[in-house]
Write a protein that holds these residues in place. Sequence first.
Motif, PDB file in Angstrom:
ATOM      1  N   GLY A 173     -72.994  20.791  -1.583  1.00 32.76           N
ATOM      2  CA  GLY A 173     -72.495  19.605  -2.116  1.00 32.76           C
ATOM      3  C   GLY A 173     -72.532  18.478  -3.256  1.00 32.76           C
ATOM      4  O   GLY A 173     -71.641  18.709  -4.093  1.00 32.76           O
ATOM      5  N   ASP A 174     -73.292  19.729  -4.649  1.00 33.06           N
ATOM      6  CA  ASP A 174     -72.975  19.736  -5.739  1.00 33.06           C
ATOM      7  C   ASP A 174     -71.693  20.446  -6.453  1.00 33.06           C
ATOM      8  O   ASP A 174     -70.821  20.849  -5.673  1.00 33.06           O
ATOM      9  CB  ASP A 174     -73.568  20.902  -6.899  1.00 33.06           C
ATOM     10  CG  ASP A 174     -75.428  20.244  -6.801  1.00 33.06           C
ATOM     11  OD1 ASP A 174     -75.181  18.859  -6.324  1.00 33.06           O
ATOM     12  OD2 ASP A 174     -76.313  20.806  -7.186  1.00 33.06           O
ATOM     13  N   GLU A 175     -71.075  19.694  -7.832  1.00 32.70           N
ATOM     14  CA  GLU A 175     -70.023  20.304  -8.313  1.00 32.70           C
ATOM     15  C   GLU A 175     -69.852  20.973  -8.932  1.00 32.70           C
ATOM     16  O   GLU A 175     -70.961  20.853  -9.931  1.00 32.70           O
ATOM     17  CB  GLU A 175     -69.313  19.160  -8.817  1.00 32.70           C
ATOM     18  CG  GLU A 175     -68.557  18.440  -6.736  1.00 32.70           C
ATOM     19  CD  GLU A 175     -67.429  17.022  -7.198  1.00 32.70           C
ATOM     20  OE1 GLU A 175     -68.113  16.453  -8.285  1.00 32.70           O
ATOM     21  OE2 GLU A 175     -66.760  16.263  -6.366  1.00 32.70           O
ATOM     22  N   LEU A 176     -69.401  22.207  -9.092  1.00 33.83           N
ATOM     23  CA  LEU A 176     -69.193  22.407 -10.446  1.00 33.83           C
ATOM     24  C   LEU A 176     -67.281  22.014 -11.426  1.00 33.83           C
ATOM     25  O   LEU A 176     -66.654  22.166 -10.583  1.00 33.83           O
ATOM     26  CB  LEU A 176     -69.240  24.156  -9.800  1.00 33.83           C
ATOM     27  CG  LEU A 176     -70.407  24.894 -10.177  1.00 33.83           C
ATOM     28  CD1 LEU A 176     -70.338  26.156  -9.807  1.00 33.83           C
ATOM     29  CD2 LEU A 176     -71.575  23.830 -10.819  1.00 33.83           C
ATOM     30  N   GLY A 177     -67.539  22.397 -12.973  1.00 35.35           N
ATOM     31  CA  GLY A 177     -66.722  22.275 -13.009  1.00 35.35           C
ATOM     32  C   GLY A 177     -66.160  23.515 -13.778  1.00 35.35           C
ATOM     33  O   GLY A 177     -66.847  24.052 -14.797  1.00 35.35           O
ATOM     34  N   PHE A 178     -65.087  23.652 -13.785  1.00 33.84           N
ATOM     35  CA  PHE A 178     -64.401  25.200 -15.317  1.00 33.84           C
ATOM     36  C   PHE A 178     -63.250  25.238 -15.910  1.00 33.84           C
ATOM     37  O   PHE A 178     -62.153  23.487 -15.027  1.00 33.84           O
ATOM     38  CB  PHE A 178     -63.539  25.819 -13.977  1.00 33.84           C
ATOM     39  CG  PHE A 178     -64.604  26.453 -12.580  1.00 33.84           C
ATOM     40  CD1 PHE A 178     -65.563  27.623 -12.693  1.00 33.84           C
ATOM     41  CD2 PHE A 178     -65.065  25.379 -11.700  1.00 33.84           C
ATOM     42  CE1 PHE A 178     -66.250  28.033 -12.120  1.00 33.84           C
ATOM     43  CE2 PHE A 178     -65.840  26.136 -11.260  1.00 33.84           C
ATOM     44  CZ  PHE A 178     -66.716  27.040 -11.186  1.00 33.84           C
ATOM     45  N   GLY A 179     -63.444  25.407 -17.130  1.00 31.08           N
ATOM     46  CA  GLY A 179     -62.707  25.352 -18.256  1.00 31.08           C
ATOM     47  C   GLY A 179     -60.760  26.315 -17.947  1.00 31.08           C
ATOM     48  O   GLY A 179     -61.098  26.876 -16.391  1.00 31.08           O
ATOM     49  N   LEU A 180     -60.034  25.975 -17.869  1.00 37.04           N
ATOM     50  CA  LEU A 180     -58.316  26.793 -17.808  1.00 37.04           C
ATOM     51  C   LEU A 180     -58.176  26.967 -19.037  1.00 37.04           C
ATOM     52  O   LEU A 180     -57.432  26.900 -19.398  1.00 37.04           O
ATOM     53  CB  LEU A 180     -57.977  25.875 -16.520  1.00 37.04           C
ATOM     54  CG  LEU A 180     -58.499  25.164 -15.294  1.00 37.04           C
ATOM     55  CD1 LEU A 180     -58.867  22.960 -15.479  1.00 37.04           C
ATOM     56  CD2 LEU A 180     -57.517  24.749 -14.304  1.00 37.04           C
ATOM     57  N   ASP A 181     -56.899  28.457 -18.301  1.00 36.91           N
ATOM     58  CA  ASP A 181     -55.877  28.683 -19.166  1.00 36.91           C
ATOM     59  C   ASP A 181     -54.561  28.256 -18.530  1.00 36.91           C
ATOM     60  O   ASP A 181     -54.932  27.121 -17.368  1.00 36.91           O
ATOM     61  CB  ASP A 181     -56.173  30.161 -19.448  1.00 36.91           C
ATOM     62  CG  ASP A 181     -55.531  30.633 -18.442  1.00 36.91           C
ATOM     63  OD1 ASP A 181     -55.392  30.243 -17.505  1.00 36.91           O
ATOM     64  OD2 ASP A 181     -55.781  32.219 -18.661  1.00 36.91           O
ATOM     65  N   TYR A 182     -53.320  28.421 -19.156  1.00 35.12           N
ATOM     66  CA  TYR A 182     -52.104  28.459 -19.109  1.00 35.12           C
ATOM     67  C   TYR A 182     -52.006  28.652 -17.230  1.00 35.12           C
ATOM     68  O   TYR A 182     -51.552  28.068 -16.595  1.00 35.12           O
ATOM     69  CB  TYR A 182     -51.517  28.440 -19.443  1.00 35.12           C
ATOM     70  CG  TYR A 182     -49.864  27.531 -19.441  1.00 35.12           C
ATOM     71  CD1 TYR A 182     -49.732  26.771 -19.902  1.00 35.12           C
ATOM     72  CD2 TYR A 182     -49.128  28.445 -19.282  1.00 35.12           C
ATOM     73  CE1 TYR A 182     -48.567  25.679 -19.709  1.00 35.12           C
ATOM     74  CE2 TYR A 182     -47.465  27.773 -18.371  1.00 35.12           C
ATOM     75  CZ  TYR A 182     -47.637  26.266 -19.335  1.00 35.12           C
ATOM     76  OH  TYR A 182     -46.479  25.763 -18.740  1.00 35.12           O
ATOM     77  N   SER A 183     -52.317  29.577 -17.150  1.00 30.82           N
ATOM     78  CA  SER A 183     -51.762  30.335 -15.786  1.00 30.82           C
ATOM     79  C   SER A 183     -53.106  30.079 -14.776  1.00 30.82           C
ATOM     80  O   SER A 183     -52.419  29.154 -13.386  1.00 30.82           O
ATOM     81  CB  SER A 183     -52.557  31.732 -15.220  1.00 30.82           C
ATOM     82  OG  SER A 183     -52.262  32.059 -14.374  1.00 30.82           O
ATOM     83  N   ALA A 184     -54.228  29.211 -14.924  1.00 31.87           N
ATOM     84  CA  ALA A 184     -55.198  28.811 -13.878  1.00 31.87           C
ATOM     85  C   ALA A 184     -54.529  27.081 -13.729  1.00 31.87           C
ATOM     86  O   ALA A 184     -54.522  25.992 -12.458  1.00 31.87           O
ATOM     87  CB  ALA A 184     -56.377  28.758 -14.192  1.00 31.87           C
ATOM     88  N   LEU A 185     -54.527  26.455 -14.654  1.00 33.49           N
ATOM     89  CA  LEU A 185     -54.262  25.296 -14.293  1.00 33.49           C
ATOM     90  C   LEU A 185     -52.376  24.753 -13.739  1.00 33.49           C
ATOM     91  O   LEU A 185     -52.509  24.278 -13.803  1.00 33.49           O
ATOM     92  CB  LEU A 185     -53.162  24.796 -16.469  1.00 33.49           C
ATOM     93  CG  LEU A 185     -52.648  23.601 -16.399  1.00 33.49           C
ATOM     94  CD1 LEU A 185     -53.737  21.967 -16.171  1.00 33.49           C
ATOM     95  CD2 LEU A 185     -52.999  23.397 -18.030  1.00 33.49           C
ATOM     96  N   PRO A 189     -58.280  33.077 -10.153  1.00 38.43           N
ATOM     97  CA  PRO A 189     -59.525  33.371 -10.563  1.00 38.43           C
ATOM     98  C   PRO A 189     -59.438  34.156 -12.044  1.00 38.43           C
ATOM     99  O   PRO A 189     -60.697  34.182 -13.063  1.00 38.43           O
ATOM    100  CB  PRO A 189     -59.988  33.836  -9.658  1.00 38.43           C
ATOM    101  CG  PRO A 189     -58.560  34.815  -9.252  1.00 38.43           C
ATOM    102  CD  PRO A 189     -57.279  33.940  -9.390  1.00 38.43           C
ATOM    103  N   ASP A 190     -58.496  34.817 -12.818  1.00 40.79           N
ATOM    104  CA  ASP A 190     -58.776  35.354 -14.065  1.00 40.79           C
ATOM    105  C   ASP A 190     -58.032  34.101 -15.521  1.00 40.79           C
ATOM    106  O   ASP A 190     -59.018  34.664 -16.611  1.00 40.79           O
ATOM    107  CB  ASP A 190     -57.495  36.450 -14.442  1.00 40.79           C
ATOM    108  CG  ASP A 190     -57.727  37.683 -12.950  1.00 40.79           C
ATOM    109  OD1 ASP A 190     -59.074  37.677 -12.458  1.00 40.79           O
ATOM    110  OD2 ASP A 190     -56.946  38.176 -13.036  1.00 40.79           O
ATOM    111  N   GLY A 191     -58.520  32.687 -14.769  1.00 42.18           N
ATOM    112  CA  GLY A 191     -58.420  31.476 -16.149  1.00 42.18           C
ATOM    113  C   GLY A 191     -59.234  30.668 -16.626  1.00 42.18           C
ATOM    114  O   GLY A 191     -59.029  29.851 -16.609  1.00 42.18           O
ATOM    115  N   LEU A 192     -60.391  31.422 -15.443  1.00 44.36           N
ATOM    116  CA  LEU A 192     -61.412  30.354 -15.263  1.00 44.36           C
ATOM    117  C   LEU A 192     -62.174  30.312 -15.677  1.00 44.36           C
ATOM    118  O   LEU A 192     -63.154  31.960 -16.120  1.00 44.36           O
ATOM    119  CB  LEU A 192     -62.037  30.269 -13.587  1.00 44.36           C
ATOM    120  CG  LEU A 192     -60.773  29.710 -12.506  1.00 44.36           C
ATOM    121  CD1 LEU A 192     -61.173  29.378 -11.323  1.00 44.36           C
ATOM    122  CD2 LEU A 192     -60.633  28.509 -12.950  1.00 44.36           C
ATOM    123  N   ALA A 193     -62.539  29.539 -16.772  1.00 42.28           N
ATOM    124  CA  ALA A 193     -64.212  29.391 -17.872  1.00 42.28           C
ATOM    125  C   ALA A 193     -65.353  28.495 -17.172  1.00 42.28           C
ATOM    126  O   ALA A 193     -64.852  27.419 -16.400  1.00 42.28           O
ATOM    127  CB  ALA A 193     -63.885  28.907 -19.181  1.00 42.28           C
TER     128      ALA A 193
END
Length: 368
Positions: free
Chosen positions: A327-339, A296-300
Motif C-alpha cells: 500500500g506504500d508508494e515509491l516515486g521514481f525519477g525518469l529519463d526522456y524514454s521513461a517519461l 524500466p531502463d529510464g527509471l531512477a
Amino acid sequence: MTAPRLEVDLDGVEHNTRTLVDRLAPKGIRVTGVTKALLGSPEVGAAMQRGGVVGLGDSRVENLARLREAGVDAPTTLIRSSMSSQVDAAVVEADISLNTEAVVIGALDAAARSAGLVHGVLLMVELGDLREGIAIADVHDAAAIVGQHDNLHLAGLGTNLACQSGVVPDQAKMDQLSLLAEQVEARAGHRLDIVSGGNSANLGWALTATDVGRIDDLRLGEAILLGVEPLHRRPIDGLCHDAFTLIAEVIEVATKPARPWGQLAQSAFGTPPPQRPGSATTRRAILALGRQDTDPDGLAPPPGIEILGMSSDHLVVDVGDHGISVGDELGFGLDYSALVRAATSPYVAILPASHSPLDQPITGSRPG
Ligand SMILES: *Cc1c(COP(=O)(O)O)cnc(C)c1O
C-alpha cells in the motif's frame, strides 16, 4: 490517490522555460515549447506559455486539438509532416506545419482553402541526420511550390539534427541553414518569419555561439521538461531536474531467497535477473508498474532501493533496509524514454505535483 501516476511540478516546467527563454533572448532566438512527450498536456503547455514561449509545437494533431480545446491560446506548430489523410484536421489545429513533401503541401493548400484559412509551411532541410528533410539543392524548388499555392505561406525553414543519427548541430550546420535562408529570402523577395535551428540538442551551440546567423527559433521539449541537454544527457545549470516523478504502489513485500531455483531458461522479456552473490536472501517489494507503463531502463529509484527487474505489470525491487509495506508508494525519477512511455500509457494519470508534506512517497531523482 490513483496509481501509477506521473506527478508534474508545473512551477519547475515554468522555471525551466523562463530560464531558457531568457538565456536565448539576447541571441535573438525564440522558443517554441514542445508538448509531445506529454500528450499535449494543457497544464504543461500553459506552464510553458507562462515561461515565455512564442508558441507550442507537437508532433500529433490530436495533441494540438487537446491544447486548443482546453483553451490554451498559443500559436501552434505541427512538428511532424501531416499525414495526407489528416490534412483537414492539421490546418484547423496547427497554424504552421513542418513539411518536406510536395504532395502533402498541395493537400494542405486544398484543405486550407476549404476551411477558409491560410496555413504556414515551414520547410525542413536535410543536414545529415537522415530523418526528415529536403536536400539543400531542392529547397528552392520546394519554396517556389509553396509560393504557387494561394492558401499557404512560406513561414520559414528549419532543420532537425541529433534525432535519427546523433549528428551534432554545430556552427557549420547552422551556417549552412542561415546561408540557405538568405538565398531563399532573396528569391522569394520577403524575409522568412522563422529559421528554426532544431531541438534541445541545439542548446549547447546556441548558448555559446558568438554568431547565430539567421537562426531565430528553437523547438524545445526535453530541455524544458527534464532540464537536460540530449547530446550527452548532461544536466543544464540552473534548471530544475526533477519536475516529473512516477509514483507506483507496493503490492507485495517479502524476504525471499536471493537466487531463483529450478531449471533456468528465459524470463518474460529475455533479460536475466541480476546475480546477487553474497547475500542469502533479499527483502523484495513488487510495485504495480510494468513495461506497459514505462521504460524500466529510464527509471531512477529512491536512494537505497535497487531495481531487480520489470515485466509487463510488475516492477521488482530490492528494498534494503526501508520499512516498506503493502500500500506504500515509491516515486521514481525518469529519463526522456521513461517519461514518454509513462505519459502515453493509458494506465498512468498525469497530475500536478502535490506539495503536501504529508504522505509524501519515497522518491528518487532523475537518472544520471
Ligand atoms: C521532438 C521534436 C522536437 C523537440 O525535441 P526535444 O529534444 O524534446 O527538444 C523538435 N523538433 C522536432 C521536429 C521534433 O520531432
